[in-house]
Structure formats: C-alpha cells, structure tokens
Design a protein around this motif. Structure first.
Motif, short mmCIF file in Angstrom:
data_model
loop_
_atom_site.label_atom_id
_atom_site.label_comp_id
_atom_site.label_asym_id
_atom_site.label_seq_id
_atom_site.Cartn_x
_atom_site.Cartn_y
_atom_site.Cartn_z
N GLU A 179 0.82 -1.20 0.00
CA GLU A 179 0.00 0.00 0.00
C GLU A 179 0.86 1.26 0.00
OE1 GLU A 179 -4.12 1.13 2.36
OE2 GLU A 179 -2.47 0.14 3.44
N ARG A 180 0.33 2.30 -0.62
CA ARG A 180 0.99 3.61 -0.61
C ARG A 180 0.31 4.46 0.45
NH1 ARG A 180 -0.09 5.12 -6.72
NH2 ARG A 180 -2.14 4.55 -5.91
N ILE A 181 1.06 4.82 1.49
CA ILE A 181 0.46 5.47 2.66
C ILE A 181 1.09 6.84 2.87
CG2 ILE A 181 -0.01 5.25 5.13
CD1 ILE A 181 0.58 2.22 4.80
N LEU A 182 0.24 7.85 3.03
CA LEU A 182 0.71 9.19 3.35
C LEU A 182 0.39 9.49 4.81
CD1 LEU A 182 1.90 11.85 2.11
CD2 LEU A 182 -0.48 12.66 1.96
N VAL A 183 1.40 9.83 5.57
CA VAL A 183 1.21 10.17 6.98
C VAL A 183 1.38 11.69 7.13
CG1 VAL A 183 2.12 9.91 9.33
CG2 VAL A 183 2.03 7.93 7.78
N VAL A 184 0.37 12.34 7.68
CA VAL A 184 0.48 13.77 7.99
C VAL A 184 1.05 13.88 9.39
CG1 VAL A 184 -0.75 15.96 8.26
CG2 VAL A 184 -1.47 14.31 6.50
N GLY A 185 2.28 14.36 9.47
CA GLY A 185 3.02 14.33 10.72
C GLY A 185 2.70 15.49 11.65
N PRO A 186 3.16 15.38 12.91
CA PRO A 186 2.94 16.43 13.91
C PRO A 186 3.91 17.59 13.74
CG PRO A 186 4.14 14.60 14.88
CD PRO A 186 3.83 14.20 13.46
N SER A 187 3.77 18.59 14.61
CA SER A 187 4.54 19.83 14.47
C SER A 187 5.54 20.06 15.60
CB SER A 187 3.57 21.03 14.40
OG SER A 187 2.74 20.92 13.27
N TRP A 188 5.82 19.04 16.40
CA TRP A 188 6.79 19.16 17.49
C TRP A 188 7.87 18.11 17.30
CZ3 TRP A 188 5.99 23.10 20.99
CH2 TRP A 188 4.70 23.66 21.03
N VAL A 189 9.08 18.42 17.73
CA VAL A 189 10.22 17.52 17.54
C VAL A 189 9.95 16.17 18.21
CG1 VAL A 189 12.66 17.10 18.05
CG2 VAL A 189 11.92 19.37 17.29
N GLY A 190 9.56 16.20 19.48
CA GLY A 190 9.34 14.95 20.20
C GLY A 190 8.24 14.11 19.58
N ASP A 191 7.16 14.76 19.16
CA ASP A 191 6.06 14.03 18.54
C ASP A 191 6.50 13.41 17.21
OD1 ASP A 191 4.53 14.75 20.67
OD2 ASP A 191 3.15 16.05 19.56
N MET A 192 7.34 14.13 16.47
CA MET A 192 7.81 13.58 15.20
C MET A 192 8.67 12.34 15.43
SD MET A 192 7.37 14.00 12.00
CE MET A 192 6.94 15.72 11.66
N VAL A 193 9.48 12.35 16.48
CA VAL A 193 10.26 11.16 16.80
C VAL A 193 9.33 10.01 17.18
CG1 VAL A 193 11.94 10.16 18.40
CG2 VAL A 193 12.29 12.47 17.53
N MET A 194 8.32 10.29 18.01
CA MET A 194 7.40 9.23 18.42
C MET A 194 6.58 8.71 17.25
SD MET A 194 6.05 10.32 22.23
CE MET A 194 5.79 12.07 21.93
N ALA A 195 6.37 9.54 16.23
CA ALA A 195 5.63 9.09 15.06
C ALA A 195 6.35 7.95 14.35
CB ALA A 195 5.41 10.26 14.10
N GLN A 196 7.65 7.81 14.58
CA GLN A 196 8.37 6.70 13.95
C GLN A 196 7.82 5.36 14.41
OE1 GLN A 196 12.61 6.32 14.74
NE2 GLN A 196 12.95 5.18 12.85
N SER A 197 7.27 5.29 15.61
CA SER A 197 6.66 4.04 16.07
C SER A 197 5.52 3.61 15.15
CB SER A 197 6.16 4.20 17.51
OG SER A 197 7.23 4.41 18.40
N LEU A 198 4.75 4.57 14.67
CA LEU A 198 3.70 4.27 13.70
C LEU A 198 4.31 3.78 12.39
CD1 LEU A 198 0.91 4.37 12.31
CD2 LEU A 198 1.31 6.83 11.95
N LEU A 199 5.33 4.49 11.89
CA LEU A 199 5.95 4.12 10.62
C LEU A 199 6.55 2.71 10.70
CD1 LEU A 199 7.78 7.49 9.83
CD2 LEU A 199 5.39 6.86 9.42
#
Length: 352
Positions: free
Chosen positions: A13-33
């Motif tokens: 699947e081709r998935i687009l993730v709209v990421g957050p706007s804070w450094v810490g949240d962007m790092v935590m978003a890697q868990s989703l990826l």
C-alpha cells in the motif's frame, strides 16, 4: 519532495502520513511508521511535515518520501496546502492524519486520497472518512495514539498492541566533523537540554543545570548544552566561565544534535523534543518532569530514570505554573541528578 515511484503490483500500500509539528512528537511518530512497515514490508510511506523536521525524517529508515509543507507557525497556508496536494494527487491509497486539527486533514482531501484515517476533532466530517473515537483511558500516551491510527479499528481499541521503539540513524562522519569544528574533548560527555518549547513550567531551573554541570566536570565529564537559537541565553547561563561546558545552543543543526546526543554517555533533560531524540539514539536519559506527566510522554527506552515529584498540583499541563512557585521543579535539587548520573554504569569510565 522525493521523486515519485510508480506502484508495482507486488508492492504494498501507498500510505501518506500527515506528521505532527513538534520535535518529540515527530520522533514518536516513527513508532507508527515502524508498525506500518512491519505489517506490510512492501508499503511505501510518504510523510507530510514542516520543513524543519526533514533532518529527523531523513534519519528514519521507514520513510520513503518527505513532502515539506511550507507554512509559517500558526498560518492556515491555503495556497501551500493546495499546491502540495496537487503534487501528491493520485499517488497514495490512504492517509493517516496524526494531528487533530481541521487544517491538517486538508492535504489528503485535496489530493483525492480515498481513505483518510484520523481521530474525530474540530468538526472534520468529510475530511476524515475513517474516523476513530479517541478513548483517552485506553490510549493514554501520545505514541499509543499514533500507532493506533495505523491499526484496524477493533485492534486499536483494545490498546494491547506492541509499540516499537523509535531508532534514528547516526552519521559517524558528521560526528567526527563536529568534534573538530566545535572543539570538543575526548572526555566522556553528558548532554544537557535546558529548553522546553512548550513553556517554563517544564523547565528545571538554570541555576540547577549550572551547578550540576560544574560538578560533573569535576567528576571528569565534558558537558554539552544542546538546544535551538532560543536556548542560547540559557546555554550561556549554564556554561559561562566553566571549562569543559560547551554551549552548543543555536550552533548546531537538528541533524547534528542527533549525532552529538548519540555520542553522550547520558543526558539530563527536561521533557522536551531532544529528550525523545536522545532516547531514539540509545543514550541513557535522566528525565525531569514538572508540569507534564511521564505517563503521557515518557522517553521510549528502558534506559531512562524519571525524576518526578508527583505533587498534589501535578501534572497541571500548563505553560506557566498557575501557582507561581514551580515547586514541582525547584524542590528537585542538583544533588539528586548528580547521584543519578554517577550511580549509573556509564559514569564509571569518567570517574576512574
């Protein structure tokens, strides 16, 4: 934006993730990826994110494409969102929208992405067509909420799913260059992050950081004070007149901070974005919590010691102390952090 790659029948699947706007949240978003890639190794992941976050996303092996959204802080940015959506049109099968704001869901809608997943919020009916109810009792951490949006609704609602730990890549060549340009020593290093973008109610007193830095130098360490340009004055307060204490605030790029933190034996830090970066490069964390809660945004590592007093007024989640005294931080003396650092096995080399 990275070059588009045509979908192959064997690809996922081709998935687009709209990421957050804070450094810490962007790092935590890697868990989703990481979760998306583990479940569909052939999937292709694109991330819509502010331009500042590119250095973080480039260190994530799961990211195939970065789509920078060029808008100023607080701007609606209609023109920029519409232009970006045009570039993405027809190239993704679904979108996962991590922020709960109305405007964050616009790009996937305008790009014509058929399935758009996100939590309900800000009257996003129509913008989000795979709407999830946020059960705060089950999804009690930011990272859990991110990962849940990548799972089937029934599985996500149980809250008992695995959360992979973020892991950012380290550039050793860049680190060697930083040693030369910044004049760093060969002493074992302790990182200090005195900033907290959210507000002063999350910031341990600078005088405490300064005292701790001096005592760590006496124990054989080098201290690196890290942060952005806004933290430069704080870094100067901590480092002024202290040999082996380097004020690097505003002198390094975000990518440099990743490498410098990976090279530290430990870090002493407020609940901040750089705390999550340090956790994601495997450095031991001494994490100080004041107005925020270690239950909600903990460092995602087993190698962390949490310093939290748990007063009756904590956590208040306010930017400034409503009571005007910040007892949750000022009653946590430098001696406590010094003992924690020196009591760790990472301190042995420096002490003898």
């Amino acid at each position: 934006m990275a070059e588009a790659v045509a979908r192959h029948p064997l690809r996922g699947e081709r998935i687009l993730v709209v990421g957050p706007s804070w450094v810490g949240d962007m790092v935590m978003a890697q868990s989703l990826l990481m979760t998306l890639k583990a479940r569909d190794p052939g999937c292709r992941i694109g991330v819509v994110a502010p331009a500042w976050s590119r250095p973080i996303l480039e260190r994530m092996a799961e990211v195939d494409e970065i789509a920078c959204l060029e808008t100023g802080h607080g701007e609606f940015g209609w023109r920029a969102r519409r232009a970006l959506a045009g570039q993405l049109r027809g190239r993704f099968d679904r979108a996962i929208v991590l922020p709960r704001s109305w405007k964050s869901a616009l790009v996937p809608l305008l790009a014509g992405i058929p399935r758009r997943t996100g939590f309900t919020g800000e009257q996003r009916y129509g913008l989000i067509n795979d709407r999830r109810r946020l059960d705060r009792a089950v999804l009690d951490q930011t990272v859990k909420r991110f990962v849940a949006l990548g799972l089937p609704a029934g599985e996500a609602g149980r809250g008992d799913f695995t959360i992979p730990r973020p892991r950012l890549a380290v550039d050793t060549d860049n680190l060697a260059s930083l040693y030369r340009t910044l004049g760093l020593s060969t002493r074992p290093a302790i990182g200090m992050m005195p900033g907290a973008e959210y507000g002063p109610a999350k910031q341990w007193p600078l005088a405490y950081f300064r005292e701790l830095a001096g005592r760590l130098v006496a124990e054989g360490f080098e201290v690196r004070v890290l942060g952005g340009p806004k933290d430069a004055a704080a870094g100067e307060t901590i480092s002024a007149g202290q040999a082996q204490v380097h004020n690097l605030c505003g002198r390094t790029r975000l990518a440099d901070a990743v490498d410098l933190l990976a090279d530290c034996r430990q870090v002493v830090t407020n609940d901040s974005g750089l705390m999550h970066v340090a956790a994601a490069v495997g450095t031991r964390i001494q994490a100080i919590y004041g107005s925020s809660s270690p239950r909600y945004t903990p460092p995602l590592t087993d190698d962390a010691e949490i310093h939290y007093l748990g007063l009756s007024c904590s956590p208040c989640f306010e930017r400034r102390c409503p009571l005007g005294h910040t007892h949750c931080l000022v009653h946590m003396p430098p001696e406590r952090l010094l003992e924690a650092v020196l009591g760790s096995s990472e301190a042995v080399i420096a002490r003898g």
